[in-house]
Enzyme design. Structure first.
Site, PDB file in Angstrom:
ATOM      1  CB  CYS A  86      -0.898  -0.023   1.240  1.00  0.00           C
ATOM      2  SG  CYS A  86      -2.092   1.328   1.358  1.00  0.00           S
ATOM      3  CG  HIS A  87      -0.316   4.552  -2.203  1.00  0.00           C
ATOM      4  ND1 HIS A  87      -0.807   4.075  -3.394  1.00  0.00           N
ATOM      5  CD2 HIS A  87      -1.335   5.205  -1.614  1.00  0.00           C
ATOM      6  CE1 HIS A  87      -2.071   4.429  -3.519  1.00  0.00           C
ATOM      7  NE2 HIS A  87      -2.406   5.125  -2.454  1.00  0.00           N
TER       8      HIS A  87
END
Length: 440
Positions: A169-170
């Site tokens: 995920c960012h």
């Protein structure tokens, strides 16, 4: 030729980010990019877009679009997953509109809550089908999951298959830069430590030259709360629980029982909460893509800058044996976070090198943070249980234990809502038999 397979490649902009990053990575030249999507028109558009990038940069990667999933996966070394089962229509619309009839409002509905639960239930069977193919035609592949709900999907893969899986995920890598930018603080030289669960990981430490920066962060955050802004929920959580959370306020507004309440409708305005944000965003993205796709697909001088998405850096670290540190979503095996359940998927620092992805032990979270995490972990674990057993009662359990849903609806209404969602999603879901004990 080493192979990266991208499942859900019809998501052209995200494919550009991830595979464009890989294309700009010297050690990943001569890889094959294998593209697969059930939407053949979108697949063709992504293939053309990547060929434009290849021409612009003189890359030596090869790009192939496949309509046979097993052939796309055959001999892959890395598999990137970015699918959305059911799409905006019908599934996302269903996830928002039916709960709204019960007075249950949502913002994003892709992680927990009834929206997150049903997104997981329609996605897990598809991913388990992927796993069967992977185990047959590329059993040593590393599966990089980008699809939400991250914790439930990654947990299902790790618990029910033999596929090596990490969730990416960012939100973590953006958390500190975004916070410092909003508070007009200098990020250079800052050291930080983050751990927790996906979309609810915590900035546990943040310092510069040995000095704790949290007192100044909290002082500026309190001043900023005097006027409306887009991150009021996160600042309120930090004020009340002591730590900053990684994911946005529109997400966290629906992870907790405190912010979206029929009984206190003024809270939505007070904390500037964008109800129905995700459907609105979907419509905007669809319209934006229609306007820009010609320039992306037919632009032979298309450009790209490497993003902060983890995939290319992870693959580069494995291929070159140059270590890279990222935050991955992995099973809490051995108590990586010792006050969260072992079956939970946690988001922790991981070291990546030629040996693969090695999670790092964090130890205990502050007790109030672990308690907040556990409220969401409960729903995630029961959602996975429902998907793996086919028992409808566990869907009810997951929804009844979701903090926001439980704060708004009675148990009878929660069960009725789940039944309505199951019926509305129809063939997008596997069969969940109704237990007599739960008949209302």
């Amino acid at each position: 030729m080493p192979k990266i397979t991208f499942l859900g490649a019809g998501s052209t902009i995200f494919a550009k980010n991830v595979l464009g990053d890989c294309m700009l990575t010297p050690s990943l030249q001569d890889f094959e990019f294998a593209l697969y999507d059930i939407d053949h028109q979108r697949l063709k558009e992504s293939e053309q877009m990547l060929n434009n990038l290849k021409q612009s940069y003189g890359s030596t990667v090869s790009i192939h679009a496949y309509t046979d999933r097993k052939e796309a996966l055959r001999n892959a070394k890395y598999v990137v997953n970015a699918i959305q089962v059911g799409g905006y229509k019908p599934s996302t619309v269903i996830d928002f509109e039916i709960p709204k009839r019960y007075g249950l409002r949502q913002t994003i509905a892709d992680t927990v809550g009834v929206g997150g639960i049903f997104r997981a239930l329609r996605t897990i069977p598809v991913m388990l089908d992927f796993a069967k193919d992977i185990e047959e035609v590329c059993p040593d592949a590393l599966f990089l999951n980008y699809t939400n709900p991250m914790a439930s999907l990654t947990g299902a893969m790790l618990r029910a298959t033999n596929v090596k899986t990490v969730g990416l995920c960012h939100s973590v890598q953006a958390a500190v830069p975004d916070l410092f930018k909003e508070l007009e603080l200098d990020e250079e030289g800052v050291q930080w430590n983050i751990a927790g669960i996906n979309h609810m990981a915590w900035l546990l430490e943040v310092s510069k030259d040995g000095k704790d920066l949290y007192p100044e962060i909290k002082r500026r955050a309190r001043l900023k709360q005097q006027e409306k802004h887009s991150d009021m929920v996160r600042y309120e959580l930090m004020n009340r629980f002591g730590y900053y959370v990684t994911e946005s306020s529109e997400h966290n507004a629906e992870y907790h029982p405190y912010f979206i309440k029929k009984q206190y409708p003024e809270l939505v305005d007070r904390f500037n909460i964008p109800l129905d944000e995700y459907p609105r965003r979907c419509v905007e993205q669809i319209e934006h893509w229609e306007k820009m796709k010609h320039d992306v697909i037919h632009n032979e001088n298309l450009t790209h800058e490497r993003t902060h998405e983890y995939a290319s850096y992870l693959i580069e670290a494995i291929e070159t044996d140059q270590p890279f540190r990222l935050h991955g979503n992995v099973l809490n095996t051995g108590g990586l976070i010792s006050n969260l359940p072992e079956k939970a998927v946690v988001e922790v620092p991981c070291l990546v090198d030629h040996n693969g992805v090695t999670p790092c032990r964090v130890g205990e979270l502050p007790p109030q943070l672990a308690a907040l995490n556990r409220t969401n972990v409960n729903t995630q674990l029961l959602t996975v249980e429902a998907a793996l057993t086919g028992k409808r009662e566990h869907i009810y359990h997951a929804a009844m234990l979701d903090p926001h849903t439980a704060a708004e609806l009675s148990m009878d209404d929660i069960i009725s809502l789940c039944d309505d969602l199951i019926e509305a999603h129809g063939s997008w879901l596997p069969s969940f038999e109704k237990e007599k004990a739960f008949t209302v």
